[in-house]
Design a protein around this motif. Structure first.
Motif, mmCIF file in Angstrom:
data_model
loop_
_atom_site.group_PDB
_atom_site.id
_atom_site.type_symbol
_atom_site.label_atom_id
_atom_site.label_comp_id
_atom_site.label_asym_id
_atom_site.label_seq_id
_atom_site.Cartn_x
_atom_site.Cartn_y
_atom_site.Cartn_z
ATOM 1 N N LYS A 4 -7.635 -8.886 -1.579
ATOM 2 C CA LYS A 4 -8.445 -7.644 -2.271
ATOM 3 C C LYS A 4 -9.476 -8.039 -3.224
ATOM 4 O O LYS A 4 -10.227 -7.597 -3.600
ATOM 5 C CB LYS A 4 -7.226 -6.558 -2.690
ATOM 6 C CG LYS A 4 -7.743 -5.225 -3.027
ATOM 7 C CD LYS A 4 -6.639 -4.142 -3.226
ATOM 8 C CE LYS A 4 -7.246 -2.990 -3.106
ATOM 9 N NZ LYS A 4 -6.083 -1.785 -3.162
ATOM 10 N N GLU B 220 -10.217 -1.647 0.399
ATOM 11 C CA GLU B 220 -8.768 -1.480 0.774
ATOM 12 C C GLU B 220 -8.233 -2.530 1.789
ATOM 13 O O GLU B 220 -7.277 -2.825 1.807
ATOM 14 C CB GLU B 220 -8.642 0.028 1.221
ATOM 15 C CG GLU B 220 -7.300 0.520 1.656
ATOM 16 C CD GLU B 220 -6.117 0.412 0.500
ATOM 17 O OE1 GLU B 220 -6.764 0.807 -0.736
ATOM 18 O OE2 GLU B 220 -4.869 0.218 0.769
ATOM 19 N N ALA C 92 -5.299 2.535 5.913
ATOM 20 C CA ALA C 92 -6.414 2.252 4.708
ATOM 21 C C ALA C 92 -6.978 3.851 4.362
ATOM 22 O O ALA C 92 -6.972 3.978 3.017
ATOM 23 C CB ALA C 92 -7.574 1.331 5.104
ATOM 24 N N ILE D 282 -6.396 5.244 0.337
ATOM 25 C CA ILE D 282 -7.605 5.850 -0.225
ATOM 26 C C ILE D 282 -7.413 7.271 -0.639
ATOM 27 O O ILE D 282 -7.742 7.698 -1.804
ATOM 28 C CB ILE D 282 -8.965 5.600 0.547
ATOM 29 C CG1 ILE D 282 -8.946 4.134 0.868
ATOM 30 C CG2 ILE D 282 -10.263 6.223 -0.324
ATOM 31 C CD1 ILE D 282 -10.231 3.899 1.719
#
Ligand code: F0G
Length: 460
Positions: A23, A376, A426, A430
């Motif tokens: 990340k 992400e 993902a 988010i």
């Protein structure tokens, strides 16, 4: 409702390794890319959903056909093969290969359009609209109202509003209309299909006013599959028979073969039967693309397209193909993430406006979601919203798009169910931190098609 993942109707013979950055690395990469996903290196992307165009996996049959490609400048066997496939599938006399969809548009559209003329479509794709305008004409969209209501599950949200089409023809005067275009499936509305009934009605209006009807046929077989599933009259017809009938109502088509012909490059022009137009197309193809028997492609590419056109008609393949977006859509329904419903043929268009209600259009919510998806999980998608729309050419003010979509375009035969699950996870992560996501501002932009190159920075 639980939607079952349709198992792949193929097995995998060749693989391409992909790496997963951390990340921290992704945060650095997207900053180095000036927060524009088009500036990312593909090796820094884990799941690439930027487009379904030219990103397809070819079959063993296509690859072996490539070895048999006839590279003669004129009269090549591979040319005869693609012409025969095109005539057989679409029922048109003349089939011209070109290097991709926009090349077909560049060759054909100026023959039908010019200053003071108009072209009307259900919805123009960007390059088609650009070629209408480059020819000096103006492009008008007449898509049905249902397309604009993203939560409405109508079966054919790609349709032409035929009342509006006829009104527009009468308002402008039929002599001012150079062309009517039917984009199948309707990419800009979210990969939504057009019904056979709507094609018939559009064609009969075109006949009434003596206007040529052109299919923008990039995703023709996905459209045929939806007709089979959603229009009862066609439940027992083969995909090939449905395609034949769809094209029988039009006079010509332009096609990006990079989608439903399951190849990496190529395009086609098809003309049902119009000797003068065919002569002019040959002239312009020779000038812009190369001799008519290869049209800017290698003989091996023609082989791959000829096979791919048939593979794209396979019902098991189409069920799996459309099944991937339906699976994704069903997973997002479970967690209340909004997208253009029902799922489109070539992917999902996520409603970034409802994900980030606090980000105004001029801070590009769909671009913000594209950036978050990369950070992400290394997923590359793109903005189909105000960032893509750009500025008013007269006032230079940012225009407001009707939709703020982040497009998840699914390459054909490339990703598996597990990849789709990574995408869902993902999006959920988010969504859970959505109120902390900020918008973006543009710090540099070119004048034309700015979203491909612009530099952005996060709003503090
Ligand atoms: N028409 C439609 C409906 C398209 O979706 C595209 C390309 C074209 C024409 C132009 O074809 O790229 O071969 O020159 N769409 C791609 C996309 C680029 O990502 O939707 P091309």
């Amino acid at each position: 409702m639980a939607v079952k993942y349709i198992p792949e109707p193929f097995r995998i013979k060749v693989v391409e390794n992909i790496q997963i950055l951390s990340k921290q690395e992704r945060i650095q990469k997207i900053a180095d890319a000036h927060y524009n996903v088009f500036n990312l290196n593909s090796e820094d992307v884990y799941i690439d959903l930027l487009t379904d165009s030219g990103t397809n996996a070819m079959s063993a049959q296509q690859w072996s056909g490539m070895m048999a490609g006839d590279e003669a400048y004129a009269g090549a066997k591979s040319y005869q093969k693609i012409v025969a496939a095109g005539q057989d599938i679409f029922g048109y006399q003349f089939i011209q290969p070109v290097h991709q969809g926009r090349a077909a548009e560049k060759v054909l559209l100026p023959l039908l359009l010019g200053p003071q003329k108009y072209a009307i479509a259900n919805m123009f794709f960007d390059t088609t609209r650009a070629h209408v305008e480059i020819a000096g004409a103006r492009a008008i969209d007449c898509v049905v109202k249902e397309a604009k209501n993203i939560s409405l599950r109508a079966p054919f949200k790609g349709n032409m509003d035929v009342k509006l089409l006829e009104q527009t023809i009468n308002q402008l005067g039929p002599q001012k209309i150079g062309l009517v275009v039917m984009t199948i499936t309707n990419n800009s509305a979210g990969g939504q299909p057009v019904s056979m009934q709507n094609i018939r009605e559009t064609a009969s209006i075109c006949q009434k006013y003596h206007l040529p009807l052109c299919m923008d046929a990039a995703r023709f077989s996905e459209n045929a599959y939806f007709i089979k599933k959603r229009e009862p009259e066609f439940a027992n017809k083969s995909i090939k028979a449905i395609v034949r009938e769809m094209f029988s109502y039009a006079d010509m088509f332009t096609m990006s073969a990079k989608k439903d012909a399951i190849v990496n490059i190529g395009g086609l022009i098809g003309i049902k039967n119009n000797p003068e137009l065919i002569t002019l197309i040959k002239e312009r193809t020779i000038a812009f693309e190369g001799f008519i028997s290869y049209g800017g492609l290698a003989g091996r590419d023609l082989e791959a397209i000829a096979s791919g056109l048939y593979e794209g008609l396979g019902e098991a393949y189409l069920q799996y193909r459309v099944g991937q977006s339906e699976y994704l859509g069903a997973k997002l329904d479970e967690v209340n993430i909004a997208y253009q419903t029902p799922p489109g043929g070539h992917g999902l268009f996520i409603d970034a406006k409802s994900m980030f209600p606090h980000i105004p259009y001029f801070q590009f919510p769909a671009q913000a979601l594209a950036i978050e998806l990369y950070i992400e999980a290394g997923i590359r998608t793109c903005d189909v919203g105000s960032f893509m729309l750009g500025n008013d050419p007269d006032t230079n003010e940012q225009l407001q798009a009707h939709f703020e979509f982040t497009r998840l375009a699914i390459p054909r035969r490339v990703y598996t169910q597990a990849h789709l699950d990574v995408i869902v996870e993902a999006l959920i992560n988010i969504k859970n931190r959505s109120s902390s996501v900020k918008g973006y501002e543009i710090i540099w932009e070119p004048k034309v098609l700015r979203h491909f190159q612009a530099h952005l920075k996060p709003i503090k």
